[in-house]
Design a protein around this motif. Structure first.
Motif, PDB file in Angstrom:
ATOM      1  N   PRO A  30       0.807  -1.234   0.000  1.00  0.00           N
ATOM      2  CA  PRO A  30       0.000   0.000   0.000  1.00  0.00           C
ATOM      3  C   PRO A  30       0.836   1.277   0.000  1.00  0.00           C
ATOM      4  CG  PRO A  30      -0.950  -1.601   1.511  1.00  0.00           C
ATOM      5  CD  PRO A  30       0.362  -2.166   1.061  1.00  0.00           C
ATOM      6  N   TRP A  31       1.900   1.336   0.811  1.00  0.00           N
ATOM      7  CA  TRP A  31       2.663   2.580   0.872  1.00  0.00           C
ATOM      8  C   TRP A  31       3.406   2.832  -0.425  1.00  0.00           C
ATOM      9  CZ3 TRP A  31       7.849   3.143   0.128  1.00  0.00           C
ATOM     10  CH2 TRP A  31       8.674   2.029   0.280  1.00  0.00           C
ATOM     11  N   ARG A  32       3.809   1.771  -1.131  1.00  0.00           N
ATOM     12  CA  ARG A  32       4.456   1.951  -2.426  1.00  0.00           C
ATOM     13  C   ARG A  32       3.451   2.462  -3.463  1.00  0.00           C
ATOM     14  NH1 ARG A  32       7.726  -2.548  -0.639  1.00  0.00           N
ATOM     15  NH2 ARG A  32       9.946  -2.068  -0.881  1.00  0.00           N
ATOM     16  N   ARG A  33       2.235   1.929  -3.432  1.00  0.00           N
ATOM     17  CA  ARG A  33       1.194   2.428  -4.333  1.00  0.00           C
ATOM     18  C   ARG A  33       0.944   3.916  -4.095  1.00  0.00           C
ATOM     19  NH1 ARG A  33      -3.497  -2.267  -3.845  1.00  0.00           N
ATOM     20  NH2 ARG A  33      -2.496  -3.836  -5.192  1.00  0.00           N
ATOM     21  N   ALA A  34       0.813   4.282  -2.817  1.00  0.00           N
ATOM     22  CA  ALA A  34       0.554   5.685  -2.497  1.00  0.00           C
ATOM     23  C   ALA A  34       1.698   6.579  -2.964  1.00  0.00           C
ATOM     24  CB  ALA A  34       0.332   5.843  -0.990  1.00  0.00           C
ATOM     25  N   LEU A  35       2.927   6.107  -2.798  1.00  0.00           N
ATOM     26  CA  LEU A  35       4.087   6.895  -3.205  1.00  0.00           C
ATOM     27  C   LEU A  35       4.115   7.089  -4.717  1.00  0.00           C
ATOM     28  CD1 LEU A  35       6.735   8.312  -2.555  1.00  0.00           C
ATOM     29  CD2 LEU A  35       7.885   6.080  -2.651  1.00  0.00           C
ATOM     30  N   ILE A  54       1.578   7.042  -6.807  1.00  0.00           N
ATOM     31  CA  ILE A  54       0.496   7.965  -7.198  1.00  0.00           C
ATOM     32  C   ILE A  54       0.874   9.399  -6.851  1.00  0.00           C
ATOM     33  CG2 ILE A  54      -1.904   8.597  -6.768  1.00  0.00           C
ATOM     34  CD1 ILE A  54      -2.442   5.595  -6.263  1.00  0.00           C
ATOM     35  N   ALA A  55       1.495   9.594  -5.688  1.00  0.00           N
ATOM     36  CA  ALA A  55       1.909  10.940  -5.290  1.00  0.00           C
ATOM     37  C   ALA A  55       2.971  11.490  -6.243  1.00  0.00           C
ATOM     38  CB  ALA A  55       2.442  10.921  -3.858  1.00  0.00           C
ATOM     39  N   LEU A  56       3.853  10.626  -6.741  1.00  0.00           N
ATOM     40  CA  LEU A  56       4.903  11.070  -7.661  1.00  0.00           C
ATOM     41  C   LEU A  56       4.349  11.484  -9.018  1.00  0.00           C
ATOM     42  CD1 LEU A  56       7.740   8.474  -6.943  1.00  0.00           C
ATOM     43  CD2 LEU A  56       7.705  10.899  -6.329  1.00  0.00           C
ATOM     44  N   ALA A  57       3.132  11.028  -9.336  1.00  0.00           N
ATOM     45  CA  ALA A  57       2.539  11.389 -10.632  1.00  0.00           C
ATOM     46  C   ALA A  57       2.290  12.889 -10.735  1.00  0.00           C
ATOM     47  CB  ALA A  57       1.235  10.619 -10.839  1.00  0.00           C
TER      48      ALA A  57
END
Length: 296
Positions: free
Chosen positions: A208-213, A215-218
């Motif tokens: 989950p934290w990798r997914r969030a990261l 998406i945030a980098l987009a």
């Protein structure tokens, strides 16, 4: 009395929604086809259907009726009905579409139960991308993209040692004044990049934290992509041929920079997957080495 099978019940409820929300649904797709700020809406429903069908093959959902979800369906109907009889502004369309998506999600949970909702939480909530943002929300986003894209382009000019000065969203370089207007904010490609990144991170990354990261980098990646576009067009227009400033590449070349940003995102996703695989390998090795030896 025999109840309808969950699959058939869901189809019936979706059919009811198409009758109740026919006008806002047509208005939304018309908006998406006419206004580039909402182009991404056309892709959402096919993506969600594909993700659910792909996951359904795994057998991760057992049909079971869950009655509390009926309350959410009723609330979404009342809210959307109030918006329909109220203002026909873009905010009214936003509320109506939010009601429609809430009805779909509630119908899914009602027919298949909370366990199925947990299994398909991402695609179901992803449906809310079909809700068109009102101008009062979208305008500040566009203004932010203008501002930060201008700063990104200014940074690239500095790195390239091109004299540059900035006044709000206007850049001045030798022989050219660049006005980064709302049309130059690349809101369409930015929305597409965020939507695409969310889907790719869901499919390719498990933590989950990798997914969030990812998406945030987009978001900063989208700004950097637009800054690069402004920089390249300005340099080509002043150093190669001034027709680059008004020609086809200026108006239709956004796909090139979108693909560059997408390639960078794939690289980030690859690094995230490698990190997950390495962690799983270390965990498996640790578990293997911790197995006690049988008595001799």
């Amino acid at each position: 009395m025999n109840k309808l099978p969950p699959n058939l019940s869901f189809v019936v409820l979706c059919g009811v929604s198409l009758v109740l929300w026919f006008r806002p649904l047509v208005d939304t797709f018309a908006l998406a086809s006419e206004d580039s700020k909402y182009t991404h809406i056309i892709l959402i429903l096919p993506i969600v259907i594909a993700l659910i069908f792909q996951g359904w093959k795994v057998g991760s959902a057992e049909p079971q009726f869950w009655l509390p979800a009926g309350g959410l369906s009723l609330i979404s109907l009342l809210v959307a009905g109030g918006a329909r009889w109220g203002s026909r502004s873009d905010l009214g369309l936003t509320i109506e579409m939010a009601g429609l998506v809430s009805w779909w999600v509630a119908s899914f949970v009602f027919c298949f139960g909370p366990r199925a909702f947990r299994s398909f939480c991402f695609p179901l909530l992803f449906l809310f991308w079909m809700v068109p943002l009102p101008e009062t929300v979208l305008d500040p986003i566009i203004a932010g993209l203008q501002h930060w894209s201008t700063l990104a382009a200014q940074l690239l000019f500095w790195i390239s040692r091109v004299p540059v000065s900035r006044d709000a969203t206007t850049l001045l370089i030798p022989g050219l004044e660049i006005d980064v207007t709302a049309e130059c904010s690349s809101i369409r490609s930015s929305m597409m990049l965020v939507v695409t990144t969310m889907v790719l991170s869901y499919v390719l990354v498990r933590t989950p934290w990798r997914r969030a990261l990812v998406i945030a980098l987009a978001i900063p990646l989208s700004i950097a992509k637009n800054g690069l576009r402004i920089f390249v067009i300005a340099m080509l227009g002043t150093r190669v041929d001034e027709t680059f400033l008004t020609g086809r590449f200026h108006h239709q070349g956004g796909i090139v920079f979108f693909l560059i940003a997408l390639a960078v995102m794939f690289l980030i996703l690859w690094m995230m997957r490698r990190g997950e695989q390495s962690l799983r390998g270390q965990t498996a090795f640790s578990d293997a080495t911790s197995v006690p030896l049988p008595p001799g």
